[in-house]
Design a protein around this motif. Sequence first.
Motif, PDB file in Angstrom:
ATOM      1  N   ASP A  26      31.310  16.313 113.891  1.00 51.37           N
ATOM      2  CA  ASP A  26      31.990  15.857 112.676  1.00 51.37           C
ATOM      3  C   ASP A  26      31.160  16.191 111.436  1.00 51.37           C
ATOM      4  OD1 ASP A  26      33.958  14.616 111.120  1.00 51.37           O
ATOM      5  OD2 ASP A  26      32.999  12.651 111.265  1.00 51.37           O
ATOM      6  N   ASP A  89      29.627  11.441 106.287  1.00 50.03           N
ATOM      7  CA  ASP A  89      29.434  10.870 107.630  1.00 50.03           C
ATOM      8  C   ASP A  89      28.154  10.034 107.775  1.00 50.03           C
ATOM      9  OD1 ASP A  89      30.620  10.595 110.169  1.00 50.03           O
ATOM     10  OD2 ASP A  89      29.362  12.147 111.049  1.00 50.03           O
ATOM     11  N   HIS A 114      33.405   7.246 107.255  1.00 44.87           N
ATOM     12  CA  HIS A 114      34.363   6.413 107.999  1.00 44.87           C
ATOM     13  C   HIS A 114      33.662   5.356 108.853  1.00 44.87           C
ATOM     14  CE1 HIS A 114      34.200   8.672 112.034  1.00 44.87           C
ATOM     15  NE2 HIS A 114      33.246   9.150 111.295  1.00 44.87           N
ATOM     16  N   HIS A 115      32.366   5.106 108.618  1.00 45.41           N
ATOM     17  CA  HIS A 115      31.661   4.062 109.380  1.00 45.41           C
ATOM     18  C   HIS A 115      31.971   2.681 108.799  1.00 45.41           C
ATOM     19  CE1 HIS A 115      29.331   7.615 110.557  1.00 45.41           C
ATOM     20  NE2 HIS A 115      29.032   6.943 111.655  1.00 45.41           N
ATOM     21  N   VAL A 134      35.225  12.110 109.510  1.00 46.85           N
ATOM     22  CA  VAL A 134      35.171  12.581 108.122  1.00 46.85           C
ATOM     23  C   VAL A 134      36.025  13.848 108.003  1.00 46.85           C
ATOM     24  CG1 VAL A 134      33.669  13.461 106.301  1.00 46.85           C
ATOM     25  CG2 VAL A 134      32.960  11.497 107.633  1.00 46.85           C
ATOM     26  N   ASP A 164      34.557  13.654 117.320  1.00 49.47           N
ATOM     27  CA  ASP A 164      34.388  12.250 116.918  1.00 49.47           C
ATOM     28  C   ASP A 164      35.348  11.301 117.634  1.00 49.47           C
ATOM     29  OD1 ASP A 164      32.162  12.147 115.289  1.00 49.47           O
ATOM     30  OD2 ASP A 164      33.194  11.062 113.690  1.00 49.47           O
ATOM     31  N   HIS A 295      29.453   3.102 115.151  1.00 54.40           N
ATOM     32  CA  HIS A 295      30.848   2.683 115.224  1.00 54.40           C
ATOM     33  C   HIS A 295      31.001   1.571 116.259  1.00 54.40           C
ATOM     34  CE1 HIS A 295      32.116   6.215 112.944  1.00 54.40           C
ATOM     35  NE2 HIS A 295      31.278   6.911 113.692  1.00 54.40           N
TER      36      HIS A 295
HETATM   37 MN    MN Z   1      31.864  10.942 112.031  1.00 50.05          MN
END
Ligand code: MN
Length: 324
Positions: A26, A89, A114-115, A134, A164, A295
């Motif tokens: 990613d 990311d 996107h975390h 991302v 991802d 995540h």
């Molecule tokens: Mn990622």
Amino acid sequence: MIKRIATVLKRYQSFLITSHINPDGDSIGSQIALALILKKMKKKVAIINENPVPRIYQFLPHSNMIATSSASGGLLAMTQNFQVAIVLDCGNLERVGKVISLISKFKILINIDHHSDNTKFGNLNWVDKKASSVAEQIFSLSRILKISLNKELATLLYTGIATDTGSFQYHLLPTTHKIIATLISRGAVPEEIAENVYHNLSFNSLKLFGLALATLKESRAHQVCWMKITKEMYQKTKSSVEDTDSFSDFLQQIKEAKILFILKEISKNKTKVSFRSIGKIDVQKIAKKFGGGGHRNAAGASLNEGIEKAEKIILKAIKIWMGC
Ligand SMILES: [Mn+2]
């Protein structure tokens, strides 16, 4: 926020892109895709990472665009004249590693991520916790900027989303598959990408896996499973940390497993732990206790302990956390 970021990308002329240490599909795919989009907009752009592109991602178009922070002084000095820094990311700014010394000088810092534990470290923060990757966010950005996708961009973004989501196993929304449909129609070839990313296990890596697998342990009726990788194992099999990337995917296939972790010995007083979980169990919360992050279903942390002590500490934390 996406529109504000699009406006900034249009307004300024030069951009420095970076992402986290030990880059994955990613981070690599998104960085190059964003760089190509900016180039199509006739902007000046450079990508700098602390670590080089892993072997399995070197097939990606323009992967040689990514310079490392050990690059020549001239190159590093040049990047200081850039106007905008974009971090992709990364849940926090420290994730960029040594590149932080370059990035922290920028007046305009864009954070696209996107975390769920993102610390909003930028001036402009576009954090989409629901996005699979991302790469998915960069896809949306390309739409807003009206950049048409060619085979190169489609391949980069497809790779980011595929890796991802664990090859489309988790973090998926209906829109993710719609995006994938578009990327395939624009020239991404799933078979070609899978061949490069997944069918790429080295012989030494599998030998290492064999040694590590011999240390496999479990507790709570196989719900918690873990294994260890020592420095000696790397030496014996002439392998490195990079060769361990796919090991968690194997462990995850254990039928009853809910939490999995792999302890990786870095030195006598340092151990890395990668966590995986199934379903609603949030391993990011465990990783966070040890200063790590990630995540819900995939996270990591570093402990300043030897591997045996780290094993005990992690197990204790999991037991307390699972309430038993
Ligand atoms: Mn990622």
